[in-house]
Design an enzyme around this catalytic site. Structure first.
Site, mmCIF file in Angstrom:
data_model
loop_
_atom_site.group_PDB
_atom_site.id
_atom_site.type_symbol
_atom_site.label_atom_id
_atom_site.label_comp_id
_atom_site.label_asym_id
_atom_site.label_seq_id
_atom_site.Cartn_x
_atom_site.Cartn_y
_atom_site.Cartn_z
ATOM 1 N N VAL A 1 -20.504 24.995 25.231
ATOM 2 C CA VAL A 1 -21.044 23.903 24.208
ATOM 3 C C VAL A 1 -20.370 23.698 23.086
ATOM 4 O O VAL A 1 -20.269 24.694 22.113
ATOM 5 C CB VAL A 1 -22.647 24.205 23.942
ATOM 6 C CG1 VAL A 1 -23.325 23.203 23.235
ATOM 7 C CG2 VAL A 1 -23.288 24.841 25.336
ATOM 8 N N GLY A 2 -19.678 22.724 22.993
ATOM 9 C CA GLY A 2 -18.751 22.476 21.783
ATOM 10 C C GLY A 2 -19.374 21.279 20.883
ATOM 11 O O GLY A 2 -20.602 20.743 21.293
ATOM 12 N N ASN B 1 -18.782 17.729 23.129
ATOM 13 C CA ASN B 1 -19.128 17.818 24.515
ATOM 14 C C ASN B 1 -19.433 19.170 25.065
ATOM 15 O O ASN B 1 -19.097 20.123 24.580
ATOM 16 C CB ASN B 1 -17.949 17.321 25.483
ATOM 17 C CG ASN B 1 -17.462 15.912 25.176
ATOM 18 O OD1 ASN B 1 -18.206 15.113 25.296
ATOM 19 N ND2 ASN B 1 -16.481 15.728 25.002
ATOM 20 N N VAL B 2 -20.404 19.195 26.055
ATOM 21 C CA VAL B 2 -20.618 20.372 26.850
ATOM 22 C C VAL B 2 -19.884 20.369 28.205
ATOM 23 O O VAL B 2 -19.931 19.523 28.716
ATOM 24 C CB VAL B 2 -22.233 20.407 27.119
ATOM 25 C CG1 VAL B 2 -22.491 21.877 28.005
ATOM 26 C CG2 VAL B 2 -22.987 20.227 25.886
ATOM 27 N N VAL B 3 -19.194 21.427 28.423
ATOM 28 C CA VAL B 3 -18.516 21.550 29.624
ATOM 29 C C VAL B 3 -19.145 22.426 30.605
ATOM 30 O O VAL B 3 -19.148 23.321 30.238
ATOM 31 C CB VAL B 3 -16.862 21.757 29.594
ATOM 32 C CG1 VAL B 3 -16.060 21.944 30.701
ATOM 33 C CG2 VAL B 3 -16.318 20.879 28.368
ATOM 34 N N ALA C 1 -17.581 30.609 19.097
ATOM 35 C CA ALA C 1 -17.569 31.019 20.394
ATOM 36 C C ALA C 1 -16.153 30.582 21.071
ATOM 37 O O ALA C 1 -15.660 31.240 21.798
ATOM 38 C CB ALA C 1 -18.702 30.657 21.066
ATOM 39 N N ASP C 2 -16.006 29.134 20.830
ATOM 40 C CA ASP C 2 -14.854 28.601 21.385
ATOM 41 C C ASP C 2 -13.489 29.393 21.223
ATOM 42 O O ASP C 2 -12.780 29.502 21.886
ATOM 43 C CB ASP C 2 -14.865 26.999 21.179
ATOM 44 C CG ASP C 2 -14.786 26.804 19.599
ATOM 45 O OD1 ASP C 2 -15.310 27.765 18.844
ATOM 46 O OD2 ASP C 2 -14.514 25.626 19.154
ATOM 47 N N ARG C 3 -13.551 29.645 19.808
ATOM 48 C CA ARG C 3 -12.227 30.378 19.252
ATOM 49 C C ARG C 3 -12.090 31.826 19.937
ATOM 50 O O ARG C 3 -11.054 32.450 20.379
ATOM 51 C CB ARG C 3 -12.209 30.192 17.709
ATOM 52 C CG ARG C 3 -12.643 29.101 17.284
ATOM 53 C CD ARG C 3 -12.656 29.299 15.791
ATOM 54 N NE ARG C 3 -11.423 29.657 15.265
ATOM 55 C CZ ARG C 3 -11.028 29.870 13.638
ATOM 56 N NH1 ARG C 3 -12.227 29.780 12.979
ATOM 57 N NH2 ARG C 3 -9.945 30.106 13.320
ATOM 58 N N ASP D 1 -6.083 25.028 19.070
ATOM 59 C CA ASP D 1 -7.136 24.332 19.930
ATOM 60 C C ASP D 1 -7.402 23.002 19.282
ATOM 61 O O ASP D 1 -7.749 22.852 18.158
ATOM 62 C CB ASP D 1 -8.366 25.124 20.193
ATOM 63 C CG ASP D 1 -9.340 24.483 21.019
ATOM 64 O OD1 ASP D 1 -9.146 23.438 21.499
ATOM 65 O OD2 ASP D 1 -10.291 25.254 20.969
#
Length: 258
Positions: free
Chosen positions: A7-8, A11-13, A109-111, A130
């Site tokens: 969940v960015g 977008n959610v991938v 979390a993405d990092r 990123d």
């Protein structure tokens, strides 16, 4: 099968994994108000198209930088799959690497997923870049520890600010300029040069400064939607890995299941 969701801010991938192999992936705009039921209507149809049954999903793990979305994804997992999901960075899905910064809890979390996947796949000292809503740079040492990083405005944020704060400048599409000249002959070319090449110069300059500060040879791993576009205009990347973030979820899921 693992159902993973990243969940960015934009977008959610969702991705479906067998082991570390991505079998399918889907993208939907991030909306914190979207309910678990709404996710289900969309997602269950996509699973059916892929020939995947609900009972084929045995593990659900999601990572989120949008806290308001967490509850709705948990409802999706529990109500429609009968699975209590793991949340990346919490409980059994803790990150599992040293976060050597002043405020460890502030790492997104993405990092963290990029760090996990880059260390697992490429090893050694790393600079991970990123290209998302923000352009983020991570310094990762050879042990997998996070040593700090940089957060800069993403290229689309820069364009939004430029267009939004001026009366006459038009909205343009982000792309590589047609010419290698950095002297534009019209307004749109000048804007594209200023946005695109300025981002390349910022990226290259910061990476070189980070490498100098690290003091050891560091590989550069790029990810995010615009990584391939920038790769055409610089030789500073050692690896371009569009799936790095979502693969980090698969690696973390393996650790949870072990």
């Amino acid at each position: 099968m693992l159902l993973a969701a990243d969940v960015g801010n934009t977008n959610v991938v969702f991705a479906l994994f067998e082991g570390r192999t991505i079998k399918a992936r889907w993208r939907i705009a991030t909306d914190p108000r979207r309910t678990g039921d709404e996710y289900a209507v969309w997602l269950l149809q996509l699973l059916e198209i892929e020939g995947v049954k609900r009972e084929d999903i045995t593990q659900i793990l999601f990572a989120s930088v949008v806290p308001r979305a967490d509850h709705n994804l948990t409802v999706l997992a529990q109500k429609y799959f009968g699975i209590t999901p793991e949340i990346a960075g919490q409980g059994k899905a803790a990150w599992g690497f040293e976060i050597d910064v002043d405020q460890p809890s502030s790492l997104g979390a993405d990092r963290a997923l990029n760090i996990i996947a880059a260390h697992d796949k490429y090893g050694g000292d790393l600079v991970v870049v990123d290209f998302g809503t923000a352009t983020k740079f991570e310094a990762v040492d050879f042990t997998g520890a996070y040593k700090g990083g940089i957060i800069a405005p993403g290229i689309n944020l820069s364009l939004d600010a430029l267009v939004g704060k001026t009366a006459k400048l038009p909205r343009i599409a982000i792309r590589k300029p047609d010419s290698t000249s950095v002297i534009g002959r019209n307004t749109e070319d000048q804007m594209l040069i200023g946005i695109f090449w300025a981002h390349v110069a910022m990226m290259e300059g910061l990476i070189e400064r980070m490498r100098t500060e690290i003091g050891r040879p560091a590989k550069v791993v790029a990810t995010g939607g615009l990584a391939i576009l920038f790769d055409e205009s610089t030789d500073i990347f050692d690896h371009v890995d569009a799936d790095l973030t979502i693969e980090g979820l698969a690696i973390l899921a393996e650790r949870v299941a072990a």
